[in-house]
Design a protein around this motif. Structure first.
Motif, PDB file in Angstrom:
ATOM      1  N   VAL A  40      -0.440  -7.766  12.702  1.00  0.00           N
ATOM      2  CA  VAL A  40      -1.359  -8.066  11.545  1.00  0.00           C
ATOM      3  C   VAL A  40      -0.869  -7.363  10.258  1.00  0.00           C
ATOM      4  O   VAL A  40      -0.528  -7.937   9.358  1.00  0.00           O
ATOM      5  N   ILE A  41      -0.485  -6.131  10.590  1.00  0.00           N
ATOM      6  CA  ILE A  41       0.173  -5.329   9.332  1.00  0.00           C
ATOM      7  C   ILE A  41       1.178  -5.810   9.085  1.00  0.00           C
ATOM      8  O   ILE A  41       1.675  -6.098   8.054  1.00  0.00           O
ATOM      9  N   ASP A  42       2.208  -6.048   9.945  1.00  0.00           N
ATOM     10  CA  ASP A  42       3.644  -6.515   9.866  1.00  0.00           C
ATOM     11  C   ASP A  42       3.441  -7.801   9.000  1.00  0.00           C
ATOM     12  O   ASP A  42       4.303  -8.172   8.040  1.00  0.00           O
ATOM     13  N   SER A  43       2.443  -8.529   9.555  1.00  0.00           N
ATOM     14  CA  SER A  43       2.178 -10.080   8.759  1.00  0.00           C
ATOM     15  C   SER A  43       2.247 -10.138   7.228  1.00  0.00           C
ATOM     16  O   SER A  43       2.782 -10.491   6.282  1.00  0.00           O
ATOM     17  N   TYR A  44       1.092  -9.296   6.925  1.00  0.00           N
ATOM     18  CA  TYR A  44       0.960  -8.922   5.553  1.00  0.00           C
ATOM     19  C   TYR A  44       1.890  -8.132   4.546  1.00  0.00           C
ATOM     20  O   TYR A  44       2.358  -8.341   3.641  1.00  0.00           O
ATOM     21  N   ALA A  45       2.562  -7.226   5.572  1.00  0.00           N
ATOM     22  CA  ALA A  45       3.748  -6.487   4.752  1.00  0.00           C
ATOM     23  C   ALA A  45       4.892  -7.434   4.683  1.00  0.00           C
ATOM     24  O   ALA A  45       5.430  -7.432   3.543  1.00  0.00           O
ATOM     25  N   ALA A  46       5.043  -8.101   5.427  1.00  0.00           N
ATOM     26  CA  ALA A  46       6.517  -9.354   5.258  1.00  0.00           C
ATOM     27  C   ALA A  46       5.796 -10.047   3.959  1.00  0.00           C
ATOM     28  O   ALA A  46       7.085 -10.647   3.471  1.00  0.00           O
TER      29      ALA A  46
END
Length: 131
Positions: A40-46
């Motif tokens: 989830v963190i990666d999704s929002y950072a992306a």
């Protein structure tokens, strides 16, 4: 001020959906939770930098939990609402960076509990405080 002081409600919302999914699927472990928070963190950072999220292959029940966590994130970002009309719940929208800080705080908690107590330390801890 710490993220716990300023956004305790968001942290609790996120942990609530984790506990609900864990109660449905007691085979979930802290490592599953850690993988979901990371995805989830990666999704929002992306999203923030305009790239595609990293390839992630969810293990057992992680995809369901991922959807649950993202649903809460979208509500807290003000992108979706709960209910409609006068029945709608309203939250002060968070910015993406604050949401990511909340998720990282939870991720750190999972990592700490894994080191201290092993496979379900985090889940055992948060289920004590979630109805």
């Amino acid at each position: 001020m710490s993220i716990e002081e300023t956004h305790l409600d968001t942290l609790q919302n996120l942990e609530y959906v984790v506990v609900q999914r864990y109660r449905e699927h007691p085979e979930l472990t802290d490592r599953n939770i850690q993988r979901v928070y990371t995805a989830v963190i990666d999704s929002y950072a992306a999203e923030h930098v305009g790239r595609q999220p990293r390839d992630w292959r969810p293990e057992m029940f992680e995809a369901e939990l991922y959807k649950d966590v993202v649903a809460i994130c979208e509500i807290r970002l003000g992108r979706t609402k709960i209910g409609s009309g006068k029945q709608a719940l309203h939250f002060e929208p968070l910015d993406r960076e604050t949401l990511i800080r909340c998720l990282k705080r939870l991720q750190n908690s999972v990592q700490r509990q894994i080191k201290l107590y092993g496979g379900r330390g985090y889940l055992d801890l948060i289920t004590q405080f979630t109805p």
